[in-house]
Design an enzyme around this catalytic site. Structure first.
Site, PDB file in Angstrom:
ATOM      1  N   CYS A  90       0.847  -1.187   0.000  1.00  0.00           N
ATOM      2  CA  CYS A  90       0.000   0.000   0.000  1.00  0.00           C
ATOM      3  C   CYS A  90       0.885   1.240   0.000  1.00  0.00           C
ATOM      4  O   CYS A  90       1.873   1.319   0.726  1.00  0.00           O
ATOM      5  CB  CYS A  90      -0.941   0.091   1.190  1.00  0.00           C
ATOM      6  SG  CYS A  90      -2.123  -1.256   1.253  1.00  0.00           S
TER       7      CYS A  90
ATOM      8  N   ARG B  66       4.087  -0.497  -4.700  1.00  0.00           N
ATOM      9  CA  ARG B  66       3.794  -0.986  -3.355  1.00  0.00           C
ATOM     10  C   ARG B  66       2.488  -1.776  -3.281  1.00  0.00           C
ATOM     11  O   ARG B  66       2.176  -2.390  -2.246  1.00  0.00           O
ATOM     12  CB  ARG B  66       3.703   0.189  -2.376  1.00  0.00           C
ATOM     13  CG  ARG B  66       4.960   1.006  -2.285  1.00  0.00           C
ATOM     14  CD  ARG B  66       4.784   2.143  -1.316  1.00  0.00           C
ATOM     15  NE  ARG B  66       4.651   1.670   0.042  1.00  0.00           N
ATOM     16  CZ  ARG B  66       5.655   1.468   0.878  1.00  0.00           C
ATOM     17  NH1 ARG B  66       6.868   1.710   0.488  1.00  0.00           N
ATOM     18  NH2 ARG B  66       5.436   1.035   2.093  1.00  0.00           N
TER      19      ARG B  66
ATOM     20  N   TRP C 208      -2.789  -2.780  -1.681  1.00  0.00           N
ATOM     21  CA  TRP C 208      -2.493  -4.210  -1.780  1.00  0.00           C
ATOM     22  C   TRP C 208      -3.373  -4.842  -0.701  1.00  0.00           C
ATOM     23  O   TRP C 208      -3.129  -4.677   0.488  1.00  0.00           O
ATOM     24  CB  TRP C 208      -1.015  -4.463  -1.498  1.00  0.00           C
ATOM     25  CG  TRP C 208      -0.600  -5.888  -1.737  1.00  0.00           C
ATOM     26  CD1 TRP C 208      -0.176  -6.432  -2.910  1.00  0.00           C
ATOM     27  CD2 TRP C 208      -0.565  -6.945  -0.760  1.00  0.00           C
ATOM     28  NE1 TRP C 208       0.116  -7.765  -2.731  1.00  0.00           N
ATOM     29  CE2 TRP C 208      -0.116  -8.109  -1.428  1.00  0.00           C
ATOM     30  CE3 TRP C 208      -0.877  -7.035   0.590  1.00  0.00           C
ATOM     31  CZ2 TRP C 208       0.040  -9.327  -0.782  1.00  0.00           C
ATOM     32  CZ3 TRP C 208      -0.732  -8.252   1.239  1.00  0.00           C
ATOM     33  CH2 TRP C 208      -0.268  -9.381   0.546  1.00  0.00           C
TER      34      TRP C 208
ATOM     35  N   ASN D 102      -1.877   2.204   5.564  1.00  0.00           N
ATOM     36  CA  ASN D 102      -1.015   1.111   5.132  1.00  0.00           C
ATOM     37  C   ASN D 102      -0.693   0.302   6.377  1.00  0.00           C
ATOM     38  O   ASN D 102      -0.175   0.862   7.342  1.00  0.00           O
ATOM     39  CB  ASN D 102       0.261   1.714   4.512  1.00  0.00           C
ATOM     40  CG  ASN D 102       1.344   0.695   4.259  1.00  0.00           C
ATOM     41  OD1 ASN D 102       1.072  -0.492   4.144  1.00  0.00           O
ATOM     42  ND2 ASN D 102       2.577   1.147   4.168  1.00  0.00           N
ATOM     43  N   GLY D 103      -1.033  -0.980   6.380  1.00  0.00           N
ATOM     44  CA  GLY D 103      -0.767  -1.807   7.553  1.00  0.00           C
ATOM     45  C   GLY D 103      -1.969  -2.675   7.876  1.00  0.00           C
ATOM     46  O   GLY D 103      -2.871  -2.839   7.050  1.00  0.00           O
TER      47      GLY D 103
ATOM     48  N   GLU E   3      17.638 -18.078  -7.201  1.00  0.00           N
ATOM     49  CA  GLU E   3      17.227 -16.743  -7.641  1.00  0.00           C
ATOM     50  C   GLU E   3      16.601 -16.806  -9.042  1.00  0.00           C
ATOM     51  O   GLU E   3      15.599 -16.145  -9.322  1.00  0.00           O
ATOM     52  CB  GLU E   3      18.447 -15.801  -7.609  1.00  0.00           C
ATOM     53  CG  GLU E   3      18.230 -14.403  -8.136  1.00  0.00           C
ATOM     54  CD  GLU E   3      17.149 -13.598  -7.395  1.00  0.00           C
ATOM     55  OE1 GLU E   3      16.618 -14.070  -6.381  1.00  0.00           O
ATOM     56  OE2 GLU E   3      16.821 -12.502  -7.884  1.00  0.00           O
TER      57      GLU E   3
ATOM     58  N   LYS F  15      12.910 -15.611  -9.941  1.00  0.00           N
ATOM     59  CA  LYS F  15      12.693 -14.564 -10.947  1.00  0.00           C
ATOM     60  C   LYS F  15      11.674 -15.031 -11.975  1.00  0.00           C
ATOM     61  O   LYS F  15      10.741 -14.322 -12.308  1.00  0.00           O
ATOM     62  CB  LYS F  15      14.017 -14.292 -11.652  1.00  0.00           C
ATOM     63  CG  LYS F  15      14.743 -13.030 -11.694  1.00  0.00           C
ATOM     64  CD  LYS F  15      14.709 -11.934 -10.765  1.00  0.00           C
ATOM     65  CE  LYS F  15      13.914 -11.940  -9.524  1.00  0.00           C
ATOM     66  NZ  LYS F  15      14.488 -11.298  -8.378  1.00  0.00           N
TER      67      LYS F  15
ATOM     68  N   GLU G 144       8.034 -15.475 -10.452  1.00  0.00           N
ATOM     69  CA  GLU G 144       7.292 -14.296  -9.981  1.00  0.00           C
ATOM     70  C   GLU G 144       6.826 -13.397 -11.111  1.00  0.00           C
ATOM     71  O   GLU G 144       5.816 -12.724 -10.977  1.00  0.00           O
ATOM     72  CB  GLU G 144       8.076 -13.509  -8.927  1.00  0.00           C
ATOM     73  CG  GLU G 144       9.259 -12.733  -9.425  1.00  0.00           C
ATOM     74  CD  GLU G 144       9.962 -11.942  -8.318  1.00  0.00           C
ATOM     75  OE1 GLU G 144       9.297 -11.453  -7.397  1.00  0.00           O
ATOM     76  OE2 GLU G 144      11.197 -11.827  -8.392  1.00  0.00           O
TER      77      GLU G 144
ATOM     78  N   HIS H 240      17.675 -36.734  -5.977  1.00  0.00           N
ATOM     79  CA  HIS H 240      16.944 -37.098  -4.761  1.00  0.00           C
ATOM     80  C   HIS H 240      15.478 -36.686  -4.824  1.00  0.00           C
ATOM     81  O   HIS H 240      14.846 -36.518  -3.795  1.00  0.00           O
ATOM     82  CB  HIS H 240      17.638 -36.494  -3.540  1.00  0.00           C
ATOM     83  CG  HIS H 240      19.056 -36.935  -3.412  1.00  0.00           C
ATOM     84  ND1 HIS H 240      19.415 -38.137  -2.858  1.00  0.00           N
ATOM     85  CD2 HIS H 240      20.212 -36.358  -3.833  1.00  0.00           C
ATOM     86  CE1 HIS H 240      20.725 -38.284  -2.918  1.00  0.00           C
ATOM     87  NE2 HIS H 240      21.236 -37.205  -3.506  1.00  0.00           N
TER      88      HIS H 240
ATOM     89  N   LYS I  12       6.115  -4.678  -4.088  1.00  0.00           N
ATOM     90  CA  LYS I  12       7.570  -4.560  -3.959  1.00  0.00           C
ATOM     91  C   LYS I  12       8.042  -4.686  -2.509  1.00  0.00           C
ATOM     92  O   LYS I  12       9.049  -5.313  -2.223  1.00  0.00           O
ATOM     93  CB  LYS I  12       7.992  -3.206  -4.529  1.00  0.00           C
ATOM     94  CG  LYS I  12       9.470  -2.907  -4.442  1.00  0.00           C
ATOM     95  CD  LYS I  12      10.183  -3.550  -5.582  1.00  0.00           C
ATOM     96  CE  LYS I  12      11.688  -3.335  -5.541  1.00  0.00           C
ATOM     97  NZ  LYS I  12      12.380  -4.453  -6.201  1.00  0.00           N
TER      98      LYS I  12
END
Ligand code: M6R
Length: 616
Positions: A2, A27, A74, A100-101, A489, A493, A496, A512, A611
Site C-alpha cells: 500500500c 507498493r 495491496w 497502510n498496515g 534466484e 525470478k 514471480e 533425490h 515490492k
C-alpha cells in the site's frame, strides 16, 4: 504494501497526488483512491485496478482541492472492490483516511463502535479506525489551545493493535492533516509553503529533499506552514529534518519498456556505485564508512547470522559462500520470518546481518529487532537510505544502487552480492588473507562493471533463447556451490514475473527427487563454472539429457561441453570466483524478463505481489 500520498499547501493537490501515486504503485496495485478537501464535503474517488483508472475518473469528474490524501492498495482485509479501496470515511462523514498496515484488533473495535451507533460499509480493518477517530472526536470537549482533530487521532491510536501508516483529514479542519506511524513507513517532505507526506520519498521526488521520518508511535499534525510531532502518549517530539537525494530523473523509464529491463541494464552503474570510495589506499582490501565497529572488535566475531526474505535471502546465501571461503568465518542463513519466532540459540560472539533492498520488509525488521533485543550487534545491507531498517541497526552498508521500482529485484540483488564479496574481502583481510590475495581480489572487483556489460551485450542471443522456451510451464534451475543461490534466484525470478512453475536446487540434489519432473516438457537450466566440480555438473547434465530434458547452460568461457549435450549455451566470462554468481545472474534475469514479456505478463507489477512487504 500500500502506498500513501498526501498534500497540503499553496497549490492544487491533484497532479501531485496522481503523479506520486503512480510512483508508489510498486507498493500495491489492486485498487486506488483519493480524497480532496477545500472547505465543504470531501470529494472522493475510488477505483479498482491501476492508478490510471483512478486518474481517468478524477479527471472526468474534475476533482481537485488544495489538500488531499490518496492511496494505492495491496488488499489485506476485504476483496478488491471500490468499497474496500481507500480512503475510508467515518460513518458521520467527518473523517476520511488512508492506511497502510493491518489493524489486528479491528473486529473488537468494530463491534464496540457498532454498539455506539457507527455503521460500516466496507470489509476493511481501516474503516474501524476512521470510525474510532470519529468516536473519540465526539467525546473530546472543545478546549482553547487544543487541536481536537490531532488529539482525537492520538487518542484513537492508543486503542489500536497492529501496524499503520495513516494520513487523516477532518471536515472541521480545512488545510490540516494528521499522520501517524507504527510499523509502516511515513515520511514528510518539507516544501515552500507546502508539505508532502508519503510512504516513500519517491512520491515527492524532484519536489523536496528535506524530510522528516516519522518513528513508530509518533503522530504528526501539519498545515501548509508548520508541523508538530507528538508521541501517541502525548509527549513532545523534537523533529529531525534530514536532507536526502530525491531526484526525479531516477524514476524516469527512458527508452526502456519496463523498470525491470531498465534496472537490469543499470547494473554496471549500480555495481560501480556500490564500490565507489570503498577500497583501501593500497588497494588490498575493502573499507566501509558505516560499520561503526573497529577491526579489533570484528576479529572477536566468530559466527555471522544472515537474515532476509526473498531475493535478499538469496544474497545472504551468496554471502555465506564468500565469507566462509575468504574470511573463514562460519555463516548461517535464516529466513527472517522464521528467525523472529524461532528463538534460535546464538553464540555470544555472533554478528547478525540483515539484507533488505527496501529497508522496510516487516519480517526482516522484526528479525533485527529480536536480535538487538537479545543484545547482538546488527548490521544491514540496504539500498534505501533513511529506511526503517537503516535507522534501526548499529551499522551497515548502503548499496547506492538507485531506486529499484520493478517488483522483481535485479540490480539490488547483484549489488548485495557484490557488497557480500567486499565484506568477505574485508573480513578476510583482518584475519588470514594475504596482501597479494587481497590485491588480486580488489583488481578483480574493479573489472566487474565491464564484465557485466559484456554479458548484457548478449541480450539479443538471450532473447532468442527466451522465445524458444517461453511456452513451457515447468523449469528446473540447477547449480553447485556458489551457483546454487543463483539457481534459487533464477527460479524465483522466472516464477514471480512469468507465472511459470520453477524450482531451484543444488545440481546434485536433483537425483533425490526433482529428477522425477524431468521430461521433454520440463527444461533444466544449469549454472556451470569451471574448476574441480565441473565434471560433476557435466554428469548431472547427462542425466537430464538421458531423460529427454532440454538443457540450457549458463557457463563460464573455459567450460567445454561434449557436442550435442547442451541445447542452448550462454557464455559468461571467466573471472575471480567471488564474481561468478553476479555474472551468472545477469543472463538468468534477462531470460526471465524476456520470457515474461513474450508471455504478455505485466512484468513490473506481477499478480498478487508488491515490492515492499510490510505486512506479515
Ligand atoms: O526489500 P527487501 O529486499 O527486504 O525485499 C525482500 C523480498 O520481498 C524481495 O526480494 C522479493 O522476493 C522480490 N520480489 C524478489 O524479486
Amino acid at each position: 504494501m500500500c502506498g500513501i500520498v498526501g498534500y497540503v499547501g499553496k497549490s492544487q493537490a491533484r497532479d501531485f497526488l496522481l503523479e506520486g501515486l503512480k510512483r508508489l504503485e510498486y507498493r500495491g496495485y489492486d485498487s486506488a483512491g483519493v480524497a480532496f478537501f477545500n472547505r465543504e464535503a470531501f470529494k472522493i474517488a475510488r477505483k479498482t485496478g491501476r492508478v490510471a483508472n483512478l486518474a481517468a475518473s478524477v479527471h472526468a469528474n474534475d476533482l481537485d482541492g488544495s489538500m488531499g490524501i490518496s492511496h494505492t492498495r495491496w488488499a489485506t482485509h476485504g476483496d478488491v472492490t471500490e468499497d474496500n479501496a481507500h480512503p475510508q470515511t467515518s460513518s458521520d462523514g467527518l473523517f476520511t483516511l488512508v492506511h497502510n498496515g493491518v489493524i489486528e484488533n479491528f473486529s473488537q473495535i468494530k463491534n464496540f463502535l457498532e454498539e455506539q451507533g457507527y455503521t460500516f460499509s466496507s470489509q476493511t480493518d481501516t474503516e474501524s479506525l476512521a470510525n474510532l477517530i470519529a468516536y473519540h472526536y465526539a467525546k473530546e470537549p472543545e478546549q482553547n489551545g487544543k487541536n481536537r482533530f490531532f488529539v482525537s487521532v492520538r487518542k484513537a491510536l492508543l486503542h489500536v493493535h497492529g501496524t499503520y501508516g495513516i494520513v487523516v483529514m477532518c471536515r472541521d479542519y480545512p488545510g490540516e492533516l494528521v499522520g501517524a506511524r507504527n510499523g509502516s513507513p511515513l515520511i514528510v517532505g518539507i516544501g515552500d509553503g507546502e508539505f508532502y507526506v508519503a510512504s516513500d520519498a519517491s512520491a515527492f521526488a524532484g519536489k523536496s529533499q528535506n524530510v522528516v521520518y516519522l518513528n513508530d508511535g509518533e503522530v504528526i499534525h501539519f498545515d501548509s506552514k508548520n508541523f508538530n510531532i507528538k508521541t501517541i502518549a502525548d509527549e513532545a517530539v523534537e523533529a529531525v529534518v534530514q536532507k536526502i537525494e530525491n531526484r526525479l530523473e531516477d524514476y524516469d523509464l527512458g527508452d526502456f519498456r519496463h523498470y525491470m529491463e531498465k534496472e537490469i541494464f543499470e547494473q554496471p552503474n549500480a555495481l560501480q556505485n556500490a564500490m565507489r570510495g570503498r577500497f583501501s589506499d593500497d588497494n588490498s582490501t575493502a573499507k566501509f564508512g558505516g560499520l561503526n565497529i573497529e577491526p579489533h572488535e570484528l576479529r572477536q566475531i566468530d559466527r555471522i547470522l544472515f537474515c532476509a526474505c526473498g531475493t535478499a535471502w538469496h544474497a545472504c546465501l551468496v554471502a555465506e559462500y564468500m565469507i566462509e571461503k575468504y574470511a573463514r568465518i562460519p555463516v548461517e542463513v535464516e529466513y527472517a520470518s522464521e528467525f523472529r519466532y524461532r528463538n534460535a540459540p546464538l553464540d555470544k560472539n555472533t554478528l547478525v546481518v540483515v539484507i533488505s533492498q527496501s529497508g522496510e520488509t516487516i519480517d526482516t525488521l522484526a528479525a533485527l529487532k529480536e536480535a538487538k533485543r537479545k543484545g547482538y550487534r546488527v548490521f544491514a545491507i540496504t539500498n534505501a537510505v533513511g529506511s526503517t531498517i537503516a535507522r534501526e541497526v548499529h551499522g551497515g552498508v548502503y548499496q547506492h544502487a538507485g531506486p529499484e521500482i520493478g517488483v522483481a529485484s535485479t540490480k539490488a540483488f547483484t549489488s548485495q552480492a557484490l557488497i557480500a564479496a567486499m565484506l568477505a574481502l574485508y573480513l578476510g583481510r583482518i584475519r588470514d588473507m594475504s596482501y597479494s590475495e587481497g590485491a588480486k581480489f580488489v583488481t578483480a572487483l574493479k573489472t566487474l562493471p565491464e564484465l557485466v556489460n559484456n554479458v548484457l551485450n548478449q541480450s539479443d542471443q538471450i532473447l532468442a533463447i527466451a522465445k524458444k522456451y517461453a511456452q513451457y510451464e515447468d523449469f528446473l534451475f540447477l547449480g553447485r556451490q556458489n551457483m546454487f543461490p543463483i539457481a534459487l534466484e533464477g527460479a524465483l525470478k522466472l516464477k514471480e514475473i512469468s507465472y511459470i512453475h520453477a524450482e531451484g536446487y543444488p545440481a546434485a540434489e536433483m537425483k533425490h527427487g526433482p529428477i522425477a519432473l524431468i521430461s521433454e516438457k520440463c527444461p533444466s537450466l544449469f549454472l556451470a563454472t569451471g574448476g574441480e566440480i565441473f565434471s560433476k555438473t557435466l554428469a548431472n547434465i547427462q542425466e537430464v539429457k538421458a531423460r529427454k530434458g532440454k538443457v540450457i547452460v549458463i557457463a563460464t568461457d573455459s567450460c567445454e561441453f561434449p557436442e550435442d549435450l547442451v541445447d542452448d549455451l550462454i557464455r559468461v566470462p571467466d573471472c575471480h570466483d567471488a564474481l561468478q554468481p553476479i555474472l551468472a545472474c545477469i543472463p538468468v534475469q534477462l531470460l526471465s524478463y524476456y520470457i515474461a514479456v513474450e508471455r504478455g505478463c505485466d512484468v513490473d507489477k506481477p499478480r498478487n505481489l508488491a515490492k515492499s512487504v510490510t505486512v506479515e
